[in-house]
Motif scaffolding. Structure first.
Motif, PDB file in Angstrom:
ATOM      1  N   MET A 123      69.372  -7.756 -33.421  1.00 57.46           N
ATOM      2  CA  MET A 123      69.606  -7.088 -32.142  1.00 57.46           C
ATOM      3  C   MET A 123      70.947  -6.355 -32.147  1.00 57.46           C
ATOM      4  SD  MET A 123      68.305 -10.067 -29.512  1.00 57.46           S
ATOM      5  CE  MET A 123      68.519  -9.090 -28.011  1.00 57.46           C
ATOM      6  N   ILE A 124      71.957  -7.000 -32.724  1.00 58.34           N
ATOM      7  CA  ILE A 124      73.294  -6.391 -32.787  1.00 58.34           C
ATOM      8  C   ILE A 124      73.311  -5.252 -33.796  1.00 58.34           C
ATOM      9  CG2 ILE A 124      75.729  -6.830 -33.263  1.00 58.34           C
ATOM     10  CD1 ILE A 124      75.187  -9.767 -32.421  1.00 58.34           C
ATOM     11  N   MET A 125      72.627  -5.434 -34.917  1.00 57.50           N
ATOM     12  CA  MET A 125      72.602  -4.416 -35.968  1.00 57.50           C
ATOM     13  C   MET A 125      71.999  -3.111 -35.462  1.00 57.50           C
ATOM     14  SD  MET A 125      70.983  -4.732 -39.801  1.00 57.50           S
ATOM     15  CE  MET A 125      69.274  -4.731 -39.270  1.00 57.50           C
ATOM     16  N   TYR A 126      70.968  -3.209 -34.617  1.00 59.06           N
ATOM     17  CA  TYR A 126      70.293  -2.011 -34.124  1.00 59.06           C
ATOM     18  C   TYR A 126      71.047  -1.328 -32.977  1.00 59.06           C
ATOM     19  CZ  TYR A 126      66.255  -3.655 -36.813  1.00 59.06           C
ATOM     20  OH  TYR A 126      65.425  -4.074 -37.821  1.00 59.06           O
ATOM     21  N   LEU A 127      71.985  -2.047 -32.359  1.00 56.09           N
ATOM     22  CA  LEU A 127      72.655  -1.530 -31.162  1.00 56.09           C
ATOM     23  C   LEU A 127      73.300  -0.147 -31.363  1.00 56.09           C
ATOM     24  CD1 LEU A 127      73.191  -2.369 -28.205  1.00 56.09           C
ATOM     25  CD2 LEU A 127      75.351  -3.367 -28.977  1.00 56.09           C
ATOM     26  N   PRO A 128      74.048   0.088 -32.460  1.00 54.61           N
ATOM     27  CA  PRO A 128      74.697   1.399 -32.616  1.00 54.61           C
ATOM     28  C   PRO A 128      73.712   2.568 -32.763  1.00 54.61           C
ATOM     29  CG  PRO A 128      75.653  -0.217 -34.127  1.00 54.61           C
ATOM     30  CD  PRO A 128      74.414  -0.816 -33.569  1.00 54.61           C
ATOM     31  N   PHE A 129      72.475   2.261 -33.096  1.00 57.26           N
ATOM     32  CA  PHE A 129      71.484   3.318 -33.322  1.00 57.26           C
ATOM     33  C   PHE A 129      70.676   3.649 -32.055  1.00 57.26           C
ATOM     34  CE2 PHE A 129      72.316   1.357 -37.409  1.00 57.26           C
ATOM     35  CZ  PHE A 129      72.506   2.464 -38.230  1.00 57.26           C
ATOM     36  N   GLN A 130      70.954   2.926 -30.984  1.00 56.33           N
ATOM     37  CA  GLN A 130      70.181   3.118 -29.763  1.00 56.33           C
ATOM     38  C   GLN A 130      70.804   4.203 -28.874  1.00 56.33           C
ATOM     39  OE1 GLN A 130      70.210  -0.939 -28.439  1.00 56.33           O
ATOM     40  NE2 GLN A 130      68.499  -1.520 -29.747  1.00 56.33           N
ATOM     41  N   PRO A 131      70.001   4.841 -28.034  1.00 61.65           N
ATOM     42  CA  PRO A 131      70.534   5.880 -27.141  1.00 61.65           C
ATOM     43  C   PRO A 131      71.641   5.334 -26.247  1.00 61.65           C
ATOM     44  CG  PRO A 131      68.123   5.854 -27.104  1.00 61.65           C
ATOM     45  CD  PRO A 131      68.550   4.646 -27.867  1.00 61.65           C
ATOM     46  N   ALA A 132      72.615   6.175 -25.967  1.00 58.40           N
ATOM     47  CA  ALA A 132      73.787   5.747 -25.193  1.00 58.40           C
ATOM     48  C   ALA A 132      73.397   5.164 -23.839  1.00 58.40           C
ATOM     49  CB  ALA A 132      74.743   6.924 -25.007  1.00 58.40           C
ATOM     50  N   ASP A 133      72.349   5.710 -23.227  1.00 57.23           N
ATOM     51  CA  ASP A 133      71.991   5.244 -21.879  1.00 57.23           C
ATOM     52  C   ASP A 133      71.286   3.885 -21.871  1.00 57.23           C
ATOM     53  OD1 ASP A 133      69.665   6.147 -23.039  1.00 57.23           O
ATOM     54  OD2 ASP A 133      68.956   7.259 -21.281  1.00 57.23           O
ATOM     55  N   THR A 134      70.957   3.355 -23.057  1.00 57.19           N
ATOM     56  CA  THR A 134      70.319   2.030 -23.115  1.00 57.19           C
ATOM     57  C   THR A 134      71.242   0.960 -23.690  1.00 57.19           C
ATOM     58  OG1 THR A 134      69.389   2.333 -25.347  1.00 57.19           O
ATOM     59  CG2 THR A 134      68.076   3.143 -23.475  1.00 57.19           C
TER      60      THR A 134
END
Length: 222
Positions: free
Chosen positions: A105-116
């Motif tokens: 969950m943490i690893m994917y966080l930087p790749f997610q859209p800013a608004d999410t």
């Protein structure tokens, strides 16, 4: 004498970081061949080094190992971090899979859209404090030992410490309600090989910044 393990991956945490942690905790020196551009990845593929066309890949004991779980299991077994019998390995596997779910969950966080990102960060903190950390706190309380399985340092402990430190980067006081995990963090962080890995200048990688995210996206076509 066999050479040092050689790790092929980006200069980033990603799926290789837990493998770096395991090797470092075992006191094993390793080399890294960073994949810095798409052509580096293509060369590994074209040379037939990647069984499923993917990294991480680790050269160890004459093998070119792929698949994160397979690599980590091999290293844990080789360096006596995988329990004394099948039942202990089963518990280690369960604990490792739990911390992996949280770390993913943490690893994917930087790749997610800013608004999410705000919503997903809140979910990480909620899951850590209500689903994952209570389990490990209870394990330590129930058996009263220093380590999760067999009263001996294992892959499960190393993985849990990595997860704790990752979640603390999201919320520094995350362990405030978990006194046994606080003590666990203190003990395991001071194991000499792990203490060395946690020092500045080690092969431990920092959290991903925007520049690293952009490089990784370009290499892997994300």
């Amino acid at each position: 004498m066999a050479g040092k393990p050689k790790l092929h991956y980006s200069n980033a945490r990603g799926r290789m970081e837990s493998i770096r942690w395991l090797l470092a905790a075992a006191g094993v020196e390793f080399e890294e061949q960073f994949i810095e551009k798409k052509e580096d990845l293509e060369k590994l593929r074209n040379d037939g080094y990647l069984l499923f066309q993917q990294v991480p890949m680790v050269e160890i004991d004459g093998m070119k190992m792929v698949q994160t779980r397979a690599i980590a299991s091999y290293i844990a077994g080789k360096y006596n971090l995988y329990g004394k019998d099948l039942k202990e390995r089963a518990w280690i596997d369960m604990y490792v899979e739990g911390t992996k779910d949280l770390m993913d969950m943490i690893m994917y966080l930087p790749f997610q859209p800013a608004d999410t990102k705000g919503k997903n960060l809140a979910l990480i903190i909620e899951r850590a404090t209500t689903r994952y950390f209570p389990v490990y706190e209870k394990v330590l309380k129930d058996h009263g030992q220093d380590y999760l399985v067999g009263n001996k340092l294992s892959w499960a402990d190393i993985n849990l410490l990595e997860a704790i430190l990752m979640v603390e980067e999201c919320k520094p006081d995350i362990l405030s309600a978990f006194p046994l995990l606080q003590a666990f963090k203190g003990r395991t962080s001071n194991i000499p090989t792990i203490k060395k890995f946690l020092q500045p200048g080690s092969q431990r990688k920092p959290p991903m910044d925007e520049k690293t995210v952009a490089i990784v996206k370009k290499i892997y076509g994300i």
